[in-house]
Design a protein around this motif. Sequence first.
Motif, PDB file in Angstrom:
ATOM      1  N   PHE A 116      70.898  29.012   7.903  1.00 12.32           N
ATOM      2  CA  PHE A 116      69.519  28.534   7.882  1.00 12.32           C
ATOM      3  C   PHE A 116      69.465  27.047   8.247  1.00 12.32           C
ATOM      4  CE2 PHE A 116      65.911  26.798   5.290  1.00 12.32           C
ATOM      5  CZ  PHE A 116      64.895  27.317   6.061  1.00 12.32           C
ATOM      6  N   ALA A 117      70.405  26.269   7.726  1.00 12.41           N
ATOM      7  CA  ALA A 117      70.433  24.829   8.016  1.00 12.41           C
ATOM      8  C   ALA A 117      70.722  24.570   9.489  1.00 12.41           C
ATOM      9  CB  ALA A 117      71.475  24.137   7.144  1.00 12.41           C
ATOM     10  N   ARG A 118      71.551  25.415  10.113  1.00  7.25           N
ATOM     11  CA  ARG A 118      71.854  25.234  11.537  1.00  7.25           C
ATOM     12  C   ARG A 118      70.720  25.717  12.431  1.00  7.25           C
ATOM     13  NH1 ARG A 118      77.251  27.092  10.100  1.00  7.25           N
ATOM     14  NH2 ARG A 118      76.615  29.178  10.694  1.00  7.25           N
ATOM     15  N   GLY A 119      69.767  26.439  11.864  1.00  2.00           N
ATOM     16  CA  GLY A 119      68.634  26.925  12.646  1.00  2.00           C
ATOM     17  C   GLY A 119      68.884  28.271  13.299  1.00  2.00           C
ATOM     18  N   GLU A 120      69.929  28.977  12.872  1.00  4.91           N
ATOM     19  CA  GLU A 120      70.218  30.284  13.452  1.00  4.91           C
ATOM     20  C   GLU A 120      69.231  31.342  12.976  1.00  4.91           C
ATOM     21  OE1 GLU A 120      74.261  31.289  12.604  1.00  4.91           O
ATOM     22  OE2 GLU A 120      75.052  29.523  13.632  1.00  4.91           O
ATOM     23  N   ILE A 121      68.706  31.172  11.767  1.00  2.00           N
ATOM     24  CA  ILE A 121      67.709  32.100  11.236  1.00  2.00           C
ATOM     25  C   ILE A 121      66.510  31.289  10.744  1.00  2.00           C
ATOM     26  CG2 ILE A 121      69.347  33.910  10.601  1.00  2.00           C
ATOM     27  CD1 ILE A 121      69.341  32.883   7.763  1.00  2.00           C
TER      28      ILE A 121
ATOM     29  N   GLU B 243      62.896  30.838   8.222  1.00  2.00           N
ATOM     30  CA  GLU B 243      62.692  30.833   6.777  1.00  2.00           C
ATOM     31  C   GLU B 243      62.414  32.228   6.222  1.00  2.00           C
ATOM     32  OE1 GLU B 243      60.011  28.541   3.401  1.00  2.00           O
ATOM     33  OE2 GLU B 243      59.701  28.104   5.523  1.00  2.00           O
ATOM     34  N   THR B 244      61.653  33.034   6.943  1.00  2.00           N
ATOM     35  CA  THR B 244      61.340  34.376   6.440  1.00  2.00           C
ATOM     36  C   THR B 244      62.600  35.246   6.413  1.00  2.00           C
ATOM     37  OG1 THR B 244      60.693  35.064   8.663  1.00  2.00           O
ATOM     38  CG2 THR B 244      58.949  34.303   7.199  1.00  2.00           C
ATOM     39  N   GLU B 245      63.418  35.157   7.446  1.00  2.00           N
ATOM     40  CA  GLU B 245      64.656  35.932   7.459  1.00  2.00           C
ATOM     41  C   GLU B 245      65.609  35.440   6.367  1.00  2.00           C
ATOM     42  OE1 GLU B 245      68.142  37.393  10.555  1.00  2.00           O
ATOM     43  OE2 GLU B 245      66.596  36.001  11.241  1.00  2.00           O
ATOM     44  N   TYR B 246      65.663  34.119   6.171  1.00  2.00           N
ATOM     45  CA  TYR B 246      66.504  33.556   5.112  1.00  2.00           C
ATOM     46  C   TYR B 246      66.071  34.080   3.742  1.00  2.00           C
ATOM     47  CZ  TYR B 246      68.365  30.164   1.785  1.00  2.00           C
ATOM     48  OH  TYR B 246      68.977  29.577   0.713  1.00  2.00           O
ATOM     49  N   SER B 247      64.758  34.063   3.486  1.00  2.00           N
ATOM     50  CA  SER B 247      64.249  34.531   2.193  1.00  2.00           C
ATOM     51  C   SER B 247      64.521  36.010   1.985  1.00  2.00           C
ATOM     52  CB  SER B 247      62.745  34.269   2.094  1.00  2.00           C
ATOM     53  OG  SER B 247      62.482  32.898   2.230  1.00  2.00           O
ATOM     54  N   ALA B 248      64.332  36.796   3.031  1.00  2.00           N
ATOM     55  CA  ALA B 248      64.550  38.241   2.924  1.00  2.00           C
ATOM     56  C   ALA B 248      66.020  38.556   2.664  1.00  2.00           C
ATOM     57  CB  ALA B 248      64.070  38.938   4.187  1.00  2.00           C
ATOM     58  N   ARG B 249      66.899  37.901   3.386  1.00  2.00           N
ATOM     59  CA  ARG B 249      68.326  38.160   3.206  1.00  2.00           C
ATOM     60  C   ARG B 249      68.823  37.647   1.862  1.00  2.00           C
ATOM     61  NH1 ARG B 249      71.661  38.432   8.557  1.00  2.00           N
ATOM     62  NH2 ARG B 249      70.088  39.251   9.969  1.00  2.00           N
ATOM     63  N   LEU B 250      68.296  36.512   1.419  1.00  4.79           N
ATOM     64  CA  LEU B 250      68.690  35.972   0.119  1.00  4.79           C
ATOM     65  C   LEU B 250      68.261  36.910  -1.001  1.00  4.79           C
ATOM     66  CD1 LEU B 250      70.004  33.593  -1.332  1.00  4.79           C
ATOM     67  CD2 LEU B 250      67.755  32.510  -1.417  1.00  4.79           C
ATOM     68  N   ALA B 251      67.056  37.456  -0.883  1.00  7.49           N
ATOM     69  CA  ALA B 251      66.582  38.412  -1.889  1.00  7.49           C
ATOM     70  C   ALA B 251      67.445  39.670  -1.882  1.00  7.49           C
ATOM     71  CB  ALA B 251      65.118  38.758  -1.613  1.00  7.49           C
ATOM     72  N   ALA B 252      67.829  40.132  -0.694  1.00  8.29           N
ATOM     73  CA  ALA B 252      68.681  41.321  -0.605  1.00  8.29           C
ATOM     74  C   ALA B 252      70.052  41.060  -1.223  1.00  8.29           C
ATOM     75  CB  ALA B 252      68.830  41.746   0.856  1.00  8.29           C
ATOM     76  N   LEU B 253      70.596  39.873  -1.001  1.00  9.19           N
ATOM     77  CA  LEU B 253      71.887  39.534  -1.605  1.00  9.19           C
ATOM     78  C   LEU B 253      71.793  39.506  -3.133  1.00  9.19           C
ATOM     79  CD1 LEU B 253      73.279  36.696   0.675  1.00  9.19           C
ATOM     80  CD2 LEU B 253      74.319  38.919   0.258  1.00  9.19           C
ATOM     81  N   ARG B 254      70.724  38.922  -3.624  1.00  5.66           N
ATOM     82  CA  ARG B 254      70.579  38.822  -5.085  1.00  5.66           C
ATOM     83  C   ARG B 254      70.328  40.192  -5.709  1.00  5.66           C
ATOM     84  NH1 ARG B 254      67.431  33.019  -5.237  1.00  5.66           N
ATOM     85  NH2 ARG B 254      69.331  31.812  -4.862  1.00  5.66           N
ATOM     86  N   ARG B 255      69.600  41.078  -5.012  1.00  8.02           N
ATOM     87  CA  ARG B 255      69.403  42.449  -5.506  1.00  8.02           C
ATOM     88  C   ARG B 255      70.724  43.190  -5.537  1.00  8.02           C
ATOM     89  NH1 ARG B 255      64.814  42.576  -2.151  1.00  8.02           N
ATOM     90  NH2 ARG B 255      66.025  43.715  -0.611  1.00  8.02           N
ATOM     91  N   ALA B 256      71.535  43.007  -4.498  1.00  7.70           N
ATOM     92  CA  ALA B 256      72.821  43.697  -4.429  1.00  7.70           C
ATOM     93  C   ALA B 256      73.769  43.193  -5.530  1.00  7.70           C
ATOM     94  CB  ALA B 256      73.458  43.493  -3.068  1.00  7.70           C
ATOM     95  N   ARG B 257      73.679  41.930  -5.832  1.00  7.52           N
ATOM     96  CA  ARG B 257      74.538  41.367  -6.885  1.00  7.52           C
ATOM     97  C   ARG B 257      74.089  41.875  -8.258  1.00  7.52           C
ATOM     98  NH1 ARG B 257      74.824  35.024  -7.684  1.00  7.52           N
ATOM     99  NH2 ARG B 257      72.626  35.423  -7.454  1.00  7.52           N
ATOM    100  N   GLY B 258      72.792  42.050  -8.449  1.00 12.56           N
ATOM    101  CA  GLY B 258      72.275  42.521  -9.736  1.00 12.56           C
ATOM    102  C   GLY B 258      72.507  44.012  -9.963  1.00 12.56           C
ATOM    103  N   ALA B 259      72.680  44.763  -8.892  1.00 13.61           N
ATOM    104  CA  ALA B 259      72.836  46.231  -9.024  1.00 13.61           C
ATOM    105  C   ALA B 259      74.224  46.648  -9.432  1.00 13.61           C
ATOM    106  CB  ALA B 259      72.501  46.896  -7.691  1.00 13.61           C
TER     107      ALA B 259
END
Length: 86
Positions: A63-68, A70-86
């Motif tokens: 995200f900092a490099r500009g490859e993705i 903000e919306t993609e960053y938020s979506a992927r971050l939420a998916a990572l946190r859901r996967a970690r919680g499951a």
Amino acid sequence: MMFWDGNMGAWGYILMVVSFILFWGAIIAAIVVFARSMSVNNRRDGGGAHSTGSAEQLLAERFARGEIDETEYSARLAALRRARGA
């Protein structure tokens, strides 16, 4: 019987210098290629052992490099946190 008086002439010296440069250039290039391949393998090997925390860090770096964006960053971050919680 040799008909060579020990003098290589100009072309002999030029060929000797060129072959010397090519030989040492090939040796140095082989060392550089080997070193780079070893460092790439080390980075690849280390990537599989990381936890979700480093996955979040990698996502933040992308995200900092500009490859993705903000919306993609938020979506992927939420998916990572859901996967970690499951």
